[in-house]
Design a protein around this motif. Structure first.
Motif, short mmCIF file in Angstrom:
data_model
loop_
_atom_site.label_atom_id
_atom_site.label_comp_id
_atom_site.label_asym_id
_atom_site.label_seq_id
_atom_site.Cartn_x
_atom_site.Cartn_y
_atom_site.Cartn_z
N CYS B 13 -16.16 -14.62 -0.81
CA CYS B 13 -15.41 -13.64 -1.59
C CYS B 13 -13.94 -13.82 -1.26
N SER B 15 -9.84 -12.46 -2.57
CA SER B 15 -8.88 -11.88 -3.50
C SER B 15 -7.49 -11.96 -2.89
N PRO B 21 -10.73 -9.24 -7.41
CA PRO B 21 -11.28 -10.42 -6.72
C PRO B 21 -11.22 -11.68 -7.60
N ARG B 24 -16.22 -14.17 -6.39
CA ARG B 24 -17.18 -13.14 -5.99
C ARG B 24 -18.49 -13.78 -5.57
#
Lengths: 243, 217
Positions: B13, B15, B21, B24
């Motif tokens: 993950c 961001s 994000p 994912r």
């Protein structure tokens, strides 16, 4: 953008070791700068002219540089000669000889620098400075500047063109200043972004804070001869001037 | 058919600072000699994925295993970068030295090679990209196509086992694109290539995956 065409050439000056030429330029400039005698200044100018001729430089390009310099010098001389006292204007002959000395010295230095330094390619100057033990950080700032000045200039041209096609005409108003400030800000932001990408690219190739220089210079016999001759000239200039 | 797994990303993950994000729970792997094409719309996280592999970015969640070792800290990744070559989208960012030879030698010298070895590597990789004798050319005076080829050479000079290429044909004309295609096809390395040109990817890769809405499909 890149105006260094004088480095292309095959004269005897071009073939001398760049390190030597940098050192000569420094010592020659200092010795000429402290000259107080007009005659010594004339001989220094002659030495510089001979060096320019030996470097077989494009006379037009050199002439251009000299023209720009002497344009400023004309203003300096004027300041030395003319003085005001109330409404009366005075002309001073001593001022003229003082001014003349400055003109001779500055021309000698600029001509000598043209012959010795402008004949080295910019990147080679960076390497030579490294070998002359100039601090690493300064050398690399110099080399990075050479590398990215053109890129920044291109970015500037792109942005200014984008402004022009949307009808931007610089005027003396707040809109112009605001737009130009935006342009400068944008250049700065892009430059910072770019520097971050460059650091990333360097890390990817194993950079850990130490730079390595690939090539080395070699001092030849003719460099020793040239060094001896220049040392002689510099000593003469300083010595004769104080007699 | 494929050999061992060289790079494996699990449950990644990521961001950028408090934004939505980009990736994912992404799983991604590269096996020996495998050539993967990566497509996806602008801002879909293709470049981010490559930067995560070489540790230029750190994931908020997930495991990165490269050459059978889990990689977490900067030291782990500096080891990875010697074996995984990343080609940047913009050659201007990758070529920062004054001359071509210096730029290519930068990597090998950082890896502790001698000057002679570095010069040999420079000559070898320049030959590989078809730019023999370019050693003393000034990088900022090269054409766009030449800059791209030299930046490929700088990556090859590290003698990588895996290549990550971020739009290797970005901004190139047809002729230069063909040269890049031929050079890459001739390399016996595992590769992941980002491109918007499906045609180009079909010619050079074994399979093409798409990133969309933070997922690989």
């Amino acid at each position: 953008m890149h105006k260094e065409q004088l480095y292309k050439g095959d004269s005897i000056i071009h073939s001398l070791d760049p390190r030597l030429r940098i050192v000569c330029a420094v010592f020659f400039s200092i010795s000429v700068a402290i000259v107080v005698n007009t005659r010594t200044a004339v001989s220094a100018l002659l030495i510089a002219v001979v060096c320019v001729l030996m470097a077989k430089l494009d006379i037009k390009v050199v002439g251009d540089r000299i023209k720009k310099l002497n344009f400023i010098m004309a203003a300096v001389i004027l300041l030395f000669i003319v003085s005001f006292e109330g409404k009366a204007v005075h002309f001073s002959p001593q001022g003229f000889s003082r001014g003349l000395l400055i003109v001779l010295k500055s021309n000698a230095i600029v001509l000598f620098l043209t012959a010795s330094l402008a004949t080295i390619e910019l990147t080679t100057i960076g390497h030579a400075l490294h070998h002359l033990r100039v601090p690493n950080k300064l050398v690399h700032i110099f080399l990075f500047t050479i590398r990215y000045l053109g890129v920044l200039h291109q970015e500037y041209e792109r942005l200014i063109k984008a402004m022009k096609i949307r009808g931007f005409i610089p005027k003396m108003n707040i809109h112009t200043y605001k737009s130009l400030a935006n342009l400068l800000g944008m250049l700065l932001v892009k430059a910072i972004d770019r520097s971050e990408r460059i650091v990333a690219a360097m890390k990817c190739r194993g950079f850990s804070g130490k730079f390595f220089i690939l090539r080395h210079f070699i001092f030849h016999k003719k460099d020793f001869i040239a060094a001896a001759i220049m040392a002689g000239f510099v000593l003469l200039i300083i010595g004769v001037d104080r007699l | 058919m494929m050999g061992r797994t060289l790079i494996e990303l699990k449950n990644i993950c990521f961001s950028y600072e408090n934004n939505r994000p980009v990736l994912r729970e992404v799983d991604f792997s590269i096996k020996e000699k495998e050539r993967i094409g990566l497509i996806g719309s602008n801002g879909s996280g293709k470049t981010t994925l490559l930067h995560l592999i070489v540790g230029l970015l750190k994931p908020q969640k997930g495991r990165i295993t490269i050459f059978d070792k889990e990689r977490t800290c900067e030291q782990d990744f500096s080891e990875v970068r010697q074996k995984v070559g990343l080609l940047f989208q913009n050659a201007e960012d990758q070529l920062f030295c004054a001359t071509v030879a210096e730029d290519i030698a930068f990597g090998p010298l950082n890896l502790g090679k001698s000057h002679n070895e570095a010069e040999e590597i420079v000559a070898k990789v320049l030959k590989q990209v078809g730019l023999e004798g370019y050693q003393d050319r000034i990088t900022y005076k090269l054409s766009g196509g030449e800059k791209r080829l030299v930046s490929i050479a700088t990556v090859l000079a590290m003698e990588p086992e895996v290549l990550l290429l971020d739009e290797p044909t970005y901004g190139l004309d047809e002729e230069s694109e063909k040269r890049v295609l031929n050079i890459l096809s001739a390399l016996p390395l595992a590769m992941t290539i980002i491109s918007h040109h499906r045609n180009f990817l079909e010619k050079i890769t074994d399979n093409i995956v798409r990133i969309s809405q933070g997922k690989i499909c």
